[in-house]
Design a protein around this motif. Sequence first.
Motif, PDB file in Angstrom:
ATOM      1  N   ALA A 188      12.398  43.591  -1.205  1.00 26.44           N
ATOM      2  CA  ALA A 188      13.752  43.706  -1.289  1.00 26.44           C
ATOM      3  C   ALA A 188      14.279  44.542   0.257  1.00 26.44           C
ATOM      4  CB  ALA A 188      14.265  44.617  -2.481  1.00 26.44           C
ATOM      5  N   GLN A 189      13.664  45.442   0.647  1.00 28.85           N
ATOM      6  CA  GLN A 189      14.146  46.338   1.973  1.00 28.85           C
ATOM      7  C   GLN A 189      13.947  45.176   3.022  1.00 28.85           C
ATOM      8  OE1 GLN A 189      11.389  49.389   1.501  1.00 28.85           O
ATOM      9  NE2 GLN A 189      12.782  50.852   0.385  1.00 28.85           N
ATOM     10  N   TYR A 190      12.841  44.442   3.040  1.00 23.62           N
ATOM     11  CA  TYR A 190      12.471  43.425   4.249  1.00 23.62           C
ATOM     12  C   TYR A 190      13.820  42.322   4.285  1.00 23.62           C
ATOM     13  CZ  TYR A 190      10.649  39.331   6.737  1.00 23.62           C
ATOM     14  OH  TYR A 190      10.366  38.627   7.665  1.00 23.62           O
ATOM     15  N   GLY A 191      14.098  42.010   2.995  1.00 28.38           N
ATOM     16  CA  GLY A 191      15.051  41.061   2.939  1.00 28.38           C
ATOM     17  C   GLY A 191      16.581  41.413   3.418  1.00 28.38           C
ATOM     18  N   ARG A 192      16.741  42.603   3.837  1.00 28.47           N
ATOM     19  CA  ARG A 192      18.018  43.089   4.166  1.00 28.47           C
ATOM     20  C   ARG A 192      17.972  42.935   5.737  1.00 28.47           C
ATOM     21  NH1 ARG A 192      17.361  48.096   1.207  1.00 28.47           N
ATOM     22  NH2 ARG A 192      16.889  49.212   3.502  1.00 28.47           N
ATOM     23  N   ILE A 193      16.874  42.704   6.534  1.00 26.05           N
ATOM     24  CA  ILE A 193      16.814  42.478   7.727  1.00 26.05           C
ATOM     25  C   ILE A 193      17.079  41.210   8.332  1.00 26.05           C
ATOM     26  CG2 ILE A 193      15.296  42.619   9.817  1.00 26.05           C
ATOM     27  CD1 ILE A 193      13.595  44.620   8.413  1.00 26.05           C
ATOM     28  N   ARG A 194      17.993  40.999   9.257  1.00 20.56           N
ATOM     29  CA  ARG A 194      18.220  39.761   9.767  1.00 20.56           C
ATOM     30  C   ARG A 194      17.610  39.667  11.353  1.00 20.56           C
ATOM     31  NH1 ARG A 194      18.342  38.751   5.440  1.00 20.56           N
ATOM     32  NH2 ARG A 194      20.088  38.061   4.145  1.00 20.56           N
ATOM     33  N   LEU A 195      16.520  39.319  11.763  1.00 19.81           N
ATOM     34  CA  LEU A 195      15.965  39.304  13.111  1.00 19.81           C
ATOM     35  C   LEU A 195      16.415  37.963  13.622  1.00 19.81           C
ATOM     36  CD1 LEU A 195      12.298  40.381  12.482  1.00 19.81           C
ATOM     37  CD2 LEU A 195      14.122  41.741  13.065  1.00 19.81           C
ATOM     38  N   PRO A 196      16.588  38.188  15.147  1.00 29.63           N
ATOM     39  CA  PRO A 196      16.954  36.941  15.809  1.00 29.63           C
ATOM     40  C   PRO A 196      16.019  36.006  16.009  1.00 29.63           C
ATOM     41  CG  PRO A 196      17.164  38.940  17.297  1.00 29.63           C
ATOM     42  CD  PRO A 196      16.490  39.353  15.700  1.00 29.63           C
ATOM     43  N   GLY A 197      16.190  34.634  16.065  1.00 33.82           N
ATOM     44  CA  GLY A 197      15.405  33.724  16.191  1.00 33.82           C
ATOM     45  C   GLY A 197      15.162  32.947  14.817  1.00 33.82           C
ATOM     46  N   PRO A 198      14.025  32.202  14.774  1.00 27.50           N
ATOM     47  CA  PRO A 198      13.935  31.247  13.625  1.00 27.50           C
ATOM     48  C   PRO A 198      13.407  32.093  12.592  1.00 27.50           C
ATOM     49  CG  PRO A 198      12.410  30.687  15.154  1.00 27.50           C
ATOM     50  CD  PRO A 198      13.407  31.472  15.840  1.00 27.50           C
ATOM     51  N   PRO A 199      13.540  31.761  11.231  1.00 26.00           N
ATOM     52  CA  PRO A 199      12.885  32.488  10.095  1.00 26.00           C
ATOM     53  C   PRO A 199      11.254  32.648  10.092  1.00 26.00           C
ATOM     54  CG  PRO A 199      14.676  31.007   9.372  1.00 26.00           C
ATOM     55  CD  PRO A 199      14.138  30.529  10.724  1.00 26.00           C
ATOM     56  N   ALA A 200      10.772  33.861   9.951  1.00 27.84           N
ATOM     57  CA  ALA A 200       9.380  33.763  10.040  1.00 27.84           C
ATOM     58  C   ALA A 200       8.782  33.048   9.013  1.00 27.84           C
ATOM     59  CB  ALA A 200       9.198  35.398  10.009  1.00 27.84           C
ATOM     60  N   PRO A 201       7.803  32.274   9.324  1.00 30.03           N
ATOM     61  CA  PRO A 201       6.947  31.396   8.264  1.00 30.03           C
ATOM     62  C   PRO A 201       6.145  32.236   7.229  1.00 30.03           C
ATOM     63  CG  PRO A 201       6.019  31.029  10.281  1.00 30.03           C
ATOM     64  CD  PRO A 201       7.324  31.783  10.742  1.00 30.03           C
ATOM     65  N   TYR A 202       5.671  33.385   7.918  1.00 30.80           N
ATOM     66  CA  TYR A 202       4.767  34.460   7.084  1.00 30.80           C
ATOM     67  C   TYR A 202       5.496  35.630   7.418  1.00 30.80           C
ATOM     68  CZ  TYR A 202       1.181  30.807   6.894  1.00 30.80           C
ATOM     69  OH  TYR A 202       0.645  29.458   6.667  1.00 30.80           O
ATOM     70  N   ALA A 203       5.281  36.713   6.401  1.00 31.29           N
ATOM     71  CA  ALA A 203       5.612  37.976   6.719  1.00 31.29           C
ATOM     72  C   ALA A 203       4.802  38.959   5.664  1.00 31.29           C
ATOM     73  CB  ALA A 203       7.048  38.336   6.289  1.00 31.29           C
ATOM     74  N   VAL A 204       4.463  40.182   6.144  1.00 27.66           N
ATOM     75  CA  VAL A 204       3.712  41.188   5.361  1.00 27.66           C
ATOM     76  C   VAL A 204       4.570  42.171   4.889  1.00 27.66           C
ATOM     77  CG1 VAL A 204       1.770  42.595   5.309  1.00 27.66           C
ATOM     78  CG2 VAL A 204       1.553  40.336   6.473  1.00 27.66           C
ATOM     79  N   CYS A 205       4.634  42.254   3.496  1.00 26.88           N
ATOM     80  CA  CYS A 205       5.407  43.473   3.064  1.00 26.88           C
ATOM     81  C   CYS A 205       4.822  44.152   2.240  1.00 26.88           C
ATOM     82  CB  CYS A 205       6.641  42.879   2.262  1.00 26.88           C
ATOM     83  SG  CYS A 205       7.743  41.919   2.797  1.00 26.88           S
ATOM     84  N   ALA A 206       5.205  45.515   1.932  1.00 23.52           N
ATOM     85  CA  ALA A 206       4.432  46.541   1.054  1.00 23.52           C
ATOM     86  C   ALA A 206       2.965  47.054   1.482  1.00 23.52           C
ATOM     87  CB  ALA A 206       4.205  46.063  -0.278  1.00 23.52           C
ATOM     88  N   ASN A 207       2.884  46.918   2.964  1.00 18.46           N
ATOM     89  CA  ASN A 207       1.780  47.299   3.570  1.00 18.46           C
ATOM     90  C   ASN A 207       0.484  46.211   3.423  1.00 18.46           C
ATOM     91  OD1 ASN A 207       1.446  49.595   5.478  1.00 18.46           O
ATOM     92  ND2 ASN A 207      -0.541  49.610   4.444  1.00 18.46           N
ATOM     93  N   GLY A 208       0.918  45.075   3.006  1.00 21.67           N
ATOM     94  CA  GLY A 208      -0.120  44.154   2.828  1.00 21.67           C
ATOM     95  C   GLY A 208      -0.411  43.702   1.263  1.00 21.67           C
ATOM     96  N   GLY A 209       0.564  44.291   0.519  1.00 23.93           N
ATOM     97  CA  GLY A 209       0.740  43.986  -0.836  1.00 23.93           C
ATOM     98  C   GLY A 209       1.010  42.692  -1.324  1.00 23.93           C
ATOM     99  N   HIS A 210       2.155  42.209  -0.620  1.00 25.47           N
ATOM    100  CA  HIS A 210       2.918  41.064  -0.609  1.00 25.47           C
ATOM    101  C   HIS A 210       2.625  40.318   0.741  1.00 25.47           C
ATOM    102  CE1 HIS A 210       4.609  41.260  -4.515  1.00 25.47           C
ATOM    103  NE2 HIS A 210       4.331  42.414  -4.462  1.00 25.47           N
TER     104      HIS A 210
END
Length: 279
Positions: A83-105
């Motif tokens: 949920a916290q990561y979902g608030r961020i709007r980074l420049p560029g195309p959407p990242a195809p992969y992301a690591v959240c919760a220190n690797g938990g997701h």
Amino acid sequence: MPSPPPPGTGPGPVLVASDLDRTLIYSAAALALDMADALAPRLLCVEVYEHKPLSYLTETAAGLLEHLAREAVFVPSTTRTRAQYGRIRLPGPPAPYAVCANGGHLLVDGESDPGWQRRVRRTLDEGCAPLASVREHLLRSADPEWLLKERVAEDLFAYLVVDRALLPDAWVKDLADWADGRGWTVSLQGRKIYAVPKPLTKSAAVAEVARRTGASRVLTAGDSLLDADLLRAGDQGWRPGHGELADTGWTAPHVTALAERGVAAGEAILRSLVRAVAA
């Protein structure tokens, strides 16, 4: 979902895995704008929380990040919850992969990979003290005088929000010593004290992304002790001149310790990553 290149078709893509907070993006308190006001860089807000701007990078950094995300497999790697990561709007195309919760997701096109979730849960259940016992110790040993909030993230780890001015110098070290024998690690980042299971690492999730994409090289960046495993696992890495790693003098042969601090460090890291991807 990106696929590894077929055998015999040449090297795979470069994978760039970077921490976000205080590495690429910065709160107002962490910007470290110590230059004259007229010389301060233009900033781009990339996160809003409760209707207020929260996180920034420089406009130059935004352009570098957009370029980087088109030239490499960019994997945001954060201790933030989904949920916290979902608030961020980074420049560029959407990242195809992301690591959240220190690797938990491990997010794939924005959705948590259920197979990875099962793998993580099995590893934690086999090798670490239960979250409930760690949380109980945190609450029992923390002083209400400096404890502001207590949170559990994704049922995986816990963290405290504290008043740093009132936090006793020895408390974090004592907590780290207690947690170490129970398979947990402790990290102090700004006003937050994290207690995280040792097997819960960004590097493990990034290694899975590298396997799936057939990455030829892995470039990394981070500022905290929770990023040390990620930096160690990469082929080349960068850390800013602030944060836990800088404060403790942490280094590795393939990791560049930058002098820049605050939002200027985020720009310097991105500039270095762009050059390394092109090399």
